[in-house]
Design a protein around this motif. Structure first.
Motif, mmCIF file in Angstrom:
data_model
loop_
_atom_site.group_PDB
_atom_site.id
_atom_site.type_symbol
_atom_site.label_atom_id
_atom_site.label_comp_id
_atom_site.label_asym_id
_atom_site.label_seq_id
_atom_site.Cartn_x
_atom_site.Cartn_y
_atom_site.Cartn_z
ATOM 1 N N ASN A 1 0.919 -1.163 -0.109
ATOM 2 C CA ASN A 1 0.012 0.164 -0.076
ATOM 3 C C ASN A 1 0.861 1.276 -0.076
ATOM 4 O O ASN A 1 1.839 1.127 0.620
ATOM 5 N N ARG B 1 -1.820 5.667 -6.164
ATOM 6 C CA ARG B 1 -2.702 4.645 -6.201
ATOM 7 C C ARG B 1 -3.239 4.284 -7.514
ATOM 8 O O ARG B 1 -4.108 3.629 -7.591
ATOM 9 N N ASN C 1 -3.566 -1.449 -2.768
ATOM 10 C CA ASN C 1 -4.634 -0.599 -2.150
ATOM 11 C C ASN C 1 -5.757 -1.533 -1.715
ATOM 12 O O ASN C 1 -6.958 -1.138 -1.637
ATOM 13 N N HIS D 1 -11.043 -2.257 0.653
ATOM 14 C CA HIS D 1 -10.484 -1.657 -0.145
ATOM 15 C C HIS D 1 -10.010 -0.276 1.067
ATOM 16 O O HIS D 1 -10.346 0.062 1.898
ATOM 17 N N ASP E 1 -8.667 6.495 0.457
ATOM 18 C CA ASP E 1 -7.822 7.715 -0.015
ATOM 19 C C ASP E 1 -8.032 9.038 1.210
ATOM 20 O O ASP E 1 -7.025 9.643 1.371
ATOM 21 N N CYS F 1 -10.416 4.153 -2.032
ATOM 22 C CA CYS F 1 -9.480 4.121 -3.104
ATOM 23 C C CYS F 1 -10.471 3.701 -4.422
ATOM 24 O O CYS F 1 -10.927 2.763 -4.264
ATOM 25 N N PRO G 1 -8.426 -0.123 -6.357
ATOM 26 C CA PRO G 1 -7.797 -1.447 -5.758
ATOM 27 C C PRO G 1 -7.493 -2.405 -6.653
ATOM 28 O O PRO G 1 -8.402 -2.573 -7.748
#
Length: 635
Positions: free
Chosen positions: A76, A83, A364, A378, A381, A387, A390
């Motif tokens: 991550n 991402r 992610n 997930h 953010d 996010c 993923p």
């Protein structure tokens, strides 16, 4: 993991790489993905491995946190920006022909200085490297990847996606013509924190410099750029598509090739239809009041995936029968799972990733050391905002029903991520369930390749924008017109295929997600590529949409006409539709004006002129003869 030091003599490598390996503190030549997975967490403390670099003037920066999970490796990124792929990450470091930004233009100096600084930095790092072959089996290009040892997760992902060769099995003739160099801290020291990937096309070597650790722009799309550069020289194309062989409950087969910009439904074309708890299909939900439409399909078609994102269309595969033949260009699939937001959405993929027979790479996705990474969990953010990108990297050998060899295509489709459209807020979301296109018009859609609405895979830009020629333009190093001409030649030679256009997310004022795409897939497989009776199809109100269905029946159920012709929706009407058609038409005009038409194949100029002059569907029909679209009932 033990490192070696000193000169490298296990296989041929470029002189610059030889010098790096001779001077660096130590290097490890990986034999398989398991070794790279071990390297990914080699320095873990309490289960967490930090990918950290010292950046002059900025201190120590952590790029990613990595842990081992029961089903592979989870990584991550600390920055939400890292991402997903930045669509403007590619820069050209050489002086060969290109329409892409050159390094000197963007950064105000020759790439030679940064190239030397990159090599000098690599000489200070412990490194991992491995050989692989990119391209058509037995005709691919020898390549080698060079990665900082502490970024083992990146090397692991690259090896999954592109393959890895055991050095003990290499032929004496193995001679890399492509090298991937990875130098993550340059993102901060040289490029203001931005993702940058530099292609440097030398006379006998393609150098790829990855200055970031998100695999999308480099380990995946960067190698795609290498393949496109090779194809440009040799006059063939690696298309941006998924491919699936669909087998109906009655045993008939249809192979669909689905192209499109990121978010255009390529991976979803390979997915089983998502069902409600009671087995029904939720066709669509009306945005204004939540009204729903359902469909009953007792048994879906059997799916045999072929490609997920990149397909080699090498000349050696073609047999001149009017159908395109292709084979997968990847060893693993980079699957986006943002739509899988709770358990049970896609039981097949969920089971495959939980009980993985080989280690997978999760990006992610929430994970803890020695736990199990679950694709519906997930990371966020920001608080409350998951996010949108993923991912999980799955080796293609693990995909059930996978087809490993080349296949011939029956239907060539193009996916568009469409916004909602109403009379009050018109948009280009005027596409019906699917449209049938003449080949010439189908080629035009690939020249403009709309990036689409709310794209989850890339750093988003405002308004309607283009992914560029073939929808693979962000990854190509050369000139637009050369790729457009190569695609046009492919369309002329592939004249015995059906061409269709499929929206996802919205059909007019109705939210459909990918359900319309799945229904279109199963319907086309059941009816085959035969011409359509005149009573079921007619020219679309907007000529750029080819032919629209006027009626459609699947397993004895009529599809409501409002899903076939958006102007029939009361929320849209002809007024909203025509306003949306104007938006789409102006978008085509703007994008096509960016091409230097004098360098097009004469037929390409004719097709573009037809669009600019307001040509009809029948005009496009006449430019590239293909399979008849409307059945001649006198025959």
């Amino acid at each position: 993991m033990a490192l070696q030091s000193g000169p490298f003599d296990l296989f041929k490598v470029p002189d610059e790489l030889n010098a790096i390996l001779a001077e660096c503190p130590g290097w490890h030549l990986a034999r398989n993905v398991e070794e790279l997975a071990e390297l990914a967490v080699n320095d873990a403390v309490e289960g967490w491995h930090e990918v950290r670099y010292d950046v002059p003037g900025q201190g120590s920066i952590v790029e990613a946190r990595v842990c081992r999970v029961t089903n592979g490796i989870a990584a991550n990124y600390l920055e939400p920006y890292m991402r997903r792929r930045d669509p403007d990450c590619m820069v050209i470091g050489d002086d060969e022909p290109t329409n892409k930004p050159r390094y000197a233009e963007r950064f105000g100096q020759s790439f030679d200085q940064t190239r030397r600084e990159t090599f000098d930095w690599l000489k200070t790092q412990q490194l991992a490297l491995f050989p692989f072959v990119s391209g058509v089996p037995d005709q691919g290009i020898d390549a080698v990847a060079v990665v900082p040892a502490n970024a083992g997760f990146f090397g692991f992902g690259l090896a999954l996606l592109q393959g890895i060769l055991d050095p003990s099995d290499l032929s004496p003739d193995f001679n890399p013509k492509a090298v991937v160099y990875v130098a993550p801290p340059f993102r901060h020291s040289h490029f203001q924190g931005k993702q940058v990937v530099v292609h440097n096309r030398l006379e006998s070597l393609h150098e790829l410099f990855s200055y970031n650790l998100y695999p999308g722009p480099s380990a995946k799309k960067g190698i795609y750029g290498v393949l496109l550069a090779i194809g440009e020289r040799e006059q063939w194309v690696t298309t941006h598509c998924s491919t699936v062989r669909v087998v109906t409950p009655y045993g008939s087969r249809l192979t669909i090739m689905h192209e499109g910009a990121s978010g255009g439904g390529k991976s979803e074309m390979l997915e089983e239809i998502h069902r409600e708890r009671d087995g029904r299909l939720l066709f669509g939900t009306r945005k204004i009041d939540g009204d729903e439409r359902h469909l009953i399909l007792p048994r879906g078609c059997e799916l045999h995936p072929v490609t997920d994102d990149m397909a080699l269309c090498h000349p050696s595969l073609q047999n001149d029968d009017g159908r395109l033949t292709l084979v997968d260009a990847e060893s693993a699939w980079f699957i986006r799972v943002n739509h899988i937001d709770h358990y049970g959405v896609d039981p097949h993929l969920e089971e495959l990733t939980i009980h993985a027979e080989r280690p997978l790479l999760f990006l992610n996705i929430q994970a803890v050391p020695d736990g199990t990474a679950l694709i519906w969990q997930h990371i966020e953010d920001e608080p409350g905002k998951p996010c949108p990108n993923p991912r999980v990297v799955v080796p293609r050998q693990l995909i059930p029903g996978i087809i490993n060899g080349p296949v011939r295509v029956d239907v060539r489709s193009f996916g568009v991520r469409t916004p909602p459209c109403t009379r009050e807020k018109p948009s280009f979301g005027i596409l019906g369930l699917f449209h049938i296109l003449p080949p010439a018009l189908s080629w035009l859609w690939r020249l403009v390749a709309p990036r689409g609405y709310a794209n989850p895979s890339i750093v988003q830009t405002e308004g309607m924008s283009s992914e560029g020629v073939g929808s693979y333009w962000p990854f190509a190093t050369g000139r637009k017109v050369d790729q457009a001409n190569l695609l046009l030649k492919q369309f002329q030679e592939g004249h015995r295929m059906r061409h269709i256009l499929i929206p996802n997310q919205h059909i007019g004022a109705w939210k459909v997600g990918f359900m319309g795409q799945w229904i279109a897939r199963d319907y086309l497989a059941r009816r085959g590529p035969d011409p359509f009776p005149p009573s079921t199809v007619q020219p679309a109100r907007c000529p750029l949409l080819g032919y629209a269905l006027s009626s459609m029946v699947i397993e004895g159920q009529d599809i409501p006409p409002i899903f076939l012709q958006v102007e029939r929706q009361s929320e849209v009407g002809e007024q909203g539709y025509d306003a949306g058609a104007s938006i789409l038409t102006e978008f085509f005009r703007d994008e096509l004006s960016s091409y230097q038409r004098s360098e097009f194949d004469p037929l390409g100029r004719q097709i573009i002129d037809c669009m600019l002059d307001g040509g009809s569907v029948s005009d496009f029909d006449a430019l590239i003869p293909g399979l008849p679209i409307i059945l001649d009932e006198d025959l």
